[in-house]
Design a protein around this motif. Structure first.
Motif, PDB file in Angstrom:
ATOM      1  N   GLN A  48      43.403  22.095  41.675  1.00  0.00           N
ATOM      2  CA  GLN A  48      44.167  23.003  40.348  1.00  0.00           C
ATOM      3  C   GLN A  48      43.070  24.381  40.441  1.00  0.00           C
ATOM      4  N   ALA A  49      41.716  24.119  40.706  1.00  0.00           N
ATOM      5  CA  ALA A  49      40.917  25.342  40.599  1.00  0.00           C
ATOM      6  C   ALA A  49      41.118  26.110  41.826  1.00  0.00           C
ATOM      7  N   THR A  50      41.678  25.408  43.024  1.00  0.00           N
ATOM      8  CA  THR A  50      41.818  26.196  44.376  1.00  0.00           C
ATOM      9  C   THR A  50      43.077  27.144  43.887  1.00  0.00           C
ATOM     10  N   GLU A  51      44.207  26.501  43.363  1.00  0.00           N
ATOM     11  CA  GLU A  51      45.272  27.367  43.128  1.00  0.00           C
ATOM     12  C   GLU A  51      45.215  28.528  41.998  1.00  0.00           C
ATOM     13  N   LEU A  52      44.177  27.922  41.173  1.00  0.00           N
ATOM     14  CA  LEU A  52      43.810  29.209  40.071  1.00  0.00           C
ATOM     15  C   LEU A  52      43.166  30.299  40.777  1.00  0.00           C
ATOM     16  N   ARG A  53      42.211  29.931  41.547  1.00  0.00           N
ATOM     17  CA  ARG A  53      41.414  31.052  42.214  1.00  0.00           C
ATOM     18  C   ARG A  53      42.439  31.678  43.128  1.00  0.00           C
ATOM     19  N   ALA A  54      43.295  31.055  43.815  1.00  0.00           N
ATOM     20  CA  ALA A  54      44.198  31.954  44.596  1.00  0.00           C
ATOM     21  C   ALA A  54      44.897  32.734  43.904  1.00  0.00           C
ATOM     22  N   ARG A  55      45.555  32.424  42.618  1.00  0.00           N
ATOM     23  CA  ARG A  55      46.240  33.346  41.931  1.00  0.00           C
ATOM     24  C   ARG A  55      45.360  34.668  41.385  1.00  0.00           C
ATOM     25  N   VAL A  56      44.360  34.182  41.009  1.00  0.00           N
ATOM     26  CA  VAL A  56      43.371  35.372  40.649  1.00  0.00           C
ATOM     27  C   VAL A  56      43.196  36.395  41.678  1.00  0.00           C
ATOM     28  N   ALA A  57      43.065  35.756  42.914  1.00  0.00           N
ATOM     29  CA  ALA A  57      42.537  36.549  43.846  1.00  0.00           C
ATOM     30  C   ALA A  57      43.592  37.555  44.434  1.00  0.00           C
ATOM     31  N   ALA A  58      44.912  36.892  44.211  1.00  0.00           N
ATOM     32  CA  ALA A  58      46.186  37.880  44.642  1.00  0.00           C
ATOM     33  C   ALA A  58      46.137  39.024  43.426  1.00  0.00           C
ATOM     34  N   HIS A  59      45.888  38.521  42.481  1.00  0.00           N
ATOM     35  CA  HIS A  59      45.939  39.565  41.172  1.00  0.00           C
ATOM     36  C   HIS A  59      44.815  40.662  41.445  1.00  0.00           C
ATOM     37  N   ALA A  60      43.696  39.979  41.751  1.00  0.00           N
ATOM     38  CA  ALA A  60      42.535  41.057  42.330  1.00  0.00           C
ATOM     39  C   ALA A  60      42.890  42.021  43.242  1.00  0.00           C
ATOM     40  N   ASP A  61      43.760  41.421  44.411  1.00  0.00           N
ATOM     41  CA  ASP A  61      44.296  42.371  45.476  1.00  0.00           C
ATOM     42  C   ASP A  61      45.179  43.281  44.543  1.00  0.00           C
ATOM     43  N   LEU A  63      45.081  44.645  41.943  1.00  0.00           N
ATOM     44  CA  LEU A  63      44.169  45.712  40.945  1.00  0.00           C
ATOM     45  C   LEU A  63      43.371  46.633  41.890  1.00  0.00           C
ATOM     46  N   HIS A  64      43.231  46.266  43.177  1.00  0.00           N
ATOM     47  CA  HIS A  64      42.411  46.723  44.107  1.00  0.00           C
ATOM     48  C   HIS A  64      40.788  46.720  43.589  1.00  0.00           C
ATOM     49  N   VAL A  65      40.497  45.378  43.056  1.00  0.00           N
ATOM     50  CA  VAL A  65      39.104  45.219  42.641  1.00  0.00           C
ATOM     51  C   VAL A  65      38.213  45.553  43.750  1.00  0.00           C
ATOM     52  N   GLY A  66      37.034  46.153  43.449  1.00  0.00           N
ATOM     53  CA  GLY A  66      36.317  46.472  44.508  1.00  0.00           C
ATOM     54  C   GLY A  66      36.343  47.912  44.907  1.00  0.00           C
ATOM     55  N   GLN A  67      37.397  48.489  44.893  1.00  0.00           N
ATOM     56  CA  GLN A  67      37.238  49.885  45.183  1.00  0.00           C
ATOM     57  C   GLN A  67      36.428  50.939  44.647  1.00  0.00           C
ATOM     58  N   ASP A  68      36.057  50.638  43.238  1.00  0.00           N
ATOM     59  CA  ASP A  68      34.867  51.384  42.841  1.00  0.00           C
ATOM     60  C   ASP A  68      33.594  51.350  43.362  1.00  0.00           C
ATOM     61  N   LYS A  69      33.355  50.093  44.165  1.00  0.00           N
ATOM     62  CA  LYS A  69      32.215  49.888  44.919  1.00  0.00           C
ATOM     63  C   LYS A  69      32.283  50.323  46.506  1.00  0.00           C
ATOM     64  N   GLY A  70      33.551  50.641  46.698  1.00  0.00           N
ATOM     65  CA  GLY A  70      33.829  51.080  48.225  1.00  0.00           C
ATOM     66  C   GLY A  70      34.234  50.007  49.066  1.00  0.00           C
ATOM     67  N   ALA A  71      34.730  48.950  48.477  1.00  0.00           N
ATOM     68  CA  ALA A  71      35.067  47.876  49.430  1.00  0.00           C
ATOM     69  C   ALA A  71      36.214  48.144  50.074  1.00  0.00           C
ATOM     70  N   SER A  72      36.621  47.723  51.347  1.00  0.00           N
ATOM     71  CA  SER A  72      38.099  48.025  51.938  1.00  0.00           C
ATOM     72  C   SER A  72      38.931  47.274  51.217  1.00  0.00           C
ATOM     73  N   ALA A  74      39.980  43.743  48.139  1.00  0.00           N
ATOM     74  CA  ALA A  74      39.367  42.733  47.138  1.00  0.00           C
ATOM     75  C   ALA A  74      39.007  41.742  47.773  1.00  0.00           C
ATOM     76  N   ALA A  75      39.649  41.310  49.004  1.00  0.00           N
ATOM     77  CA  ALA A  75      38.975  40.064  49.807  1.00  0.00           C
ATOM     78  C   ALA A  75      37.494  40.444  50.133  1.00  0.00           C
ATOM     79  N   ALA A  76      37.465  41.693  50.831  1.00  0.00           N
ATOM     80  CA  ALA A  76      36.012  42.102  51.314  1.00  0.00           C
ATOM     81  C   ALA A  76      35.172  41.987  50.256  1.00  0.00           C
ATOM     82  N   TRP A  77      35.237  42.580  48.851  1.00  0.00           N
ATOM     83  CA  TRP A  77      34.665  42.710  47.902  1.00  0.00           C
ATOM     84  C   TRP A  77      34.272  41.073  47.509  1.00  0.00           C
ATOM     85  N   LEU A  78      35.124  40.343  47.194  1.00  0.00           N
ATOM     86  CA  LEU A  78      34.723  38.727  46.930  1.00  0.00           C
ATOM     87  C   LEU A  78      33.990  38.170  47.869  1.00  0.00           C
TER      88      LEU A  78
END
Length: 414
Positions: A48-61, A63-72, A74-78
């Motif tokens: 269950q936690a793996t599914e939830l993590r995957a769902r949030v990771a796709a959402h982070a992608d 939102l381009h999470v990490g771009q404010d820190k220069g990450a290429s 969201a996966a690279a930032w994570l």
């Protein structure tokens, strides 16, 4: 810490808090029944936690999470934030995308009824269906695989997935299966590899990848050699117990297979059979001298006992020093060096004699004085050179010098 407003965020915090609460709890007082039940529930919770993590990771992608820190990405930032490998972080995002496209699989994983490996297998085979399959059949194909996942692990489910097209489109199944097998076999042929190293302590370690057919054939060959019936017949009754071969027995069977491979079936390198050459004193061969190692043409050494056994049983060439041997000097009667001469030359030179060259395989026998200029086809006028330096020896742009110690040097003419 910021207030958790979203319920997914709040639930994640609660899961962390619950795990923290039992971080130092001893489990010794749990009985077998409770331990088993807890282990199953923990496995479902991880799914269950793996599914939830995957769902949030796709959402982070998204939102381009990490771009404010220069990450290429969201996966690279994570990967950077959690010290996860980039491959694992990208896999989390990819799993989230796959589950978005397969809601039934996502629901099963979110409920803890499916392992993440099973989910990936189902997604792979559903996505692998050709575009000619109607959409409603593709959607309906998930249900039988999800049902099978209740009874089979990911490996077994993968085998069933290969037959999915047969259920969806039976009229096209044979051609589809043949094409799939051809694709897999081509990929396996490209991935075929073998590497290894000698640890300098009498052992060699190796690893590699073989096509499935060749692995199955090799296992069958080794199992036949390691079988108790064969071992007892060749080494005496009681040599092997009547049970499935152990890894140690399979390893010994591989050694026997190598030793017993017909020498006349081996290709030739530089005019010499690819059999191993062992340099051994006559006294050692006859057992009169035990304390002297025997030298291989590859540069390694083996014990006298192994050398004597191989000389009797295996396809090696024992070059006996001090014993009778084939005539090695044939003078002007022959243009090309004989196999006996080439073998003796390899033993003498132990590799390419060009100064600074360390090649010891696939060597050529070269006339120091060209045969057409009166050179003799004998050991005194022969030298071992690798393919590269043999070409240099016949290249008029280079001056070739032969030194008393046997070394050969080349200088570019000016």
């Amino acid at each position: 810490m910021a207030t958790r407003r979203h319920r997914v965020s709040a639930a994640t915090a609660q899961m962390r808090a619950a795990a923290d609460a039992v971080a130092d709890a001893s489990v010794w007082s749990m009985d077998a029944e409770e331990t088993a039940a807890t282990l199953v529930e923990l496995t479902r919770a991880i799914n269950q936690a793996t599914e939830l993590r995957a769902r949030v990771a796709a959402h982070a992608d998204d939102l381009h999470v990490g771009q404010d820190k220069g990450a290429s990405s969201a996966a690279a930032w994570l990967a950077h934030e959690t010290n996860t490998t980039r491959a694992a972080a990208h896999a989390a995002v990819r799993l989230g995308r796959d589950l978005e496209a397969h809601p039934a699989v996502r629901d099963a994983l979110a409920a803890g009824h499916l392992h993440v490996e099973q989910a990936r297998v189902i997604v792979h085979w559903i996505d692998d269906l050709p575009d000619t399959v109607p959409a409603e059949k593709v959607t309906g194909a998930e249900a039988p695989l999800l049902e099978q996942a209740r009874h089979h692990d990911a490996h077994a489910l993968n085998r069933l997935g290969k037959r999915l097209f047969e259920v969806i489109a039976p009229d096209e199944a044979d051609a589809r299966e043949a094409a799939l097998l051809a694709k897999e076999e081509n990929a396996a042929a490209k991935a075929c590899r073998l590497s290894g190293y000698d640890d300098g302590k009498g052992k060699a370690h190796f690893a590699g990848t073989l096509p499935s057919y060749h692995w199955a054939a090799l296992k069958k060959m080794l199992a036949a050699i390691a079988a108790s019936k064969h071992q007892n017949a060749t080494k005496g009754a009681g040599a092997a117990a009547d049970r499935p071969p152990t890894p140690e027995a399979m390893g010994q069977a591989l050694c026997e297979l190598i030793e017993r491979y017909p020498a006349d079936r081996l290709p030739r390198t530089g005019g010499v059979s690819a059999t191993t050459v062992v340099l051994i004193d006559l006294d050692v061969l006859l057992g009169r001298l035990e304390e002297k190692a025997c030298v291989l043409d590859t540069g390694g050494t083996i014990s006298p006992g192994v050398a004597r056994r191989l000389a009797c049983e295996a396809g090696i060439i024992p070059v006996v020093l001090g014993g009778d041997s084939q005539p090695l000097d044939v003078g002007r009667k022959r243009r090309y060096f004989t196999e006996a001469q080439r073998t003796a030359m390899l033993v003498r030179d132990r590799g390419c004699r060009a100064e600074g060259c360390d090649r010891s395989a696939s060597l050529h026998a070269h006339h120091k004085t060209r045969w057409i200029d009166g050179g003799h086809t004998d050991l005194a006028d022969g030298v071992s050179l690798c393919h590269w330096h043999h070409n240099r020896a016949h290249d008029t742009r280079y001056q070739t010098n032969y030194h008393p110690n046997g070394d050969v040097t080349f200088h570019r003419r000016t």
